[in-house]
Design an enzyme around this catalytic site. Sequence first.
Site, PDB file in Angstrom:
ATOM      1  N   ARG A  26      17.501   9.419  24.312  1.00 47.93           N
ATOM      2  CA  ARG A  26      18.167   8.941  23.089  1.00 47.93           C
ATOM      3  C   ARG A  26      17.540   7.639  22.606  1.00 47.93           C
ATOM      4  O   ARG A  26      17.342   7.452  21.414  1.00 47.93           O
ATOM      5  CB  ARG A  26      19.678   8.773  23.295  1.00 47.93           C
ATOM      6  CG  ARG A  26      20.391  10.104  23.482  1.00 47.93           C
ATOM      7  CD  ARG A  26      21.872   9.910  23.749  1.00 47.93           C
ATOM      8  NE  ARG A  26      22.043   9.118  24.962  1.00 47.93           N
ATOM      9  CZ  ARG A  26      22.986   8.208  25.141  1.00 47.93           C
ATOM     10  NH1 ARG A  26      23.877   7.959  24.209  1.00 47.93           N
ATOM     11  NH2 ARG A  26      23.061   7.541  26.279  1.00 47.93           N
ATOM     12  N   ASN A  44      24.557  12.527  23.421  1.00 48.73           N
ATOM     13  CA  ASN A  44      24.626  13.521  24.482  1.00 48.73           C
ATOM     14  C   ASN A  44      25.754  14.498  24.209  1.00 48.73           C
ATOM     15  O   ASN A  44      26.815  14.121  23.709  1.00 48.73           O
ATOM     16  CB  ASN A  44      24.889  12.842  25.835  1.00 48.73           C
ATOM     17  CG  ASN A  44      23.698  12.071  26.347  1.00 48.73           C
ATOM     18  OD1 ASN A  44      22.564  12.330  25.978  1.00 48.73           O
ATOM     19  ND2 ASN A  44      23.953  11.106  27.217  1.00 48.73           N
TER      20      ASN A  44
END
Length: 97
Positions: A26, A44
């Site tokens: 990320r 997520n």
Amino acid sequence: MPGTNSDSSVRLTAWVHGHVQGVGFRWWTRCRALELGLVGAARNLPDGRVVVTAEGEKSACSGLLSALKGESTPGRVDHVVDQWGEARGGLHGFVEA
């Protein structure tokens, strides 16, 4: 304002499958998106995927999608499912959610 009409701005949603949680994916995605001038988020999902939502110029979103599918990502990307649409607005910066 130039560059903000719906003809040039798009929304990309990409579901990234593989070993992409707990490996800096990320953060890496956020860096690539900011380099390309995009706004959005990478977060997520409970099933182990990461979903990336990005808005901006179509060429920049295409560049991000290519990076997500590339070989230099953290972890391991098995495949990416992408969906394109019109920019909706309301996004500011690029966050790791």
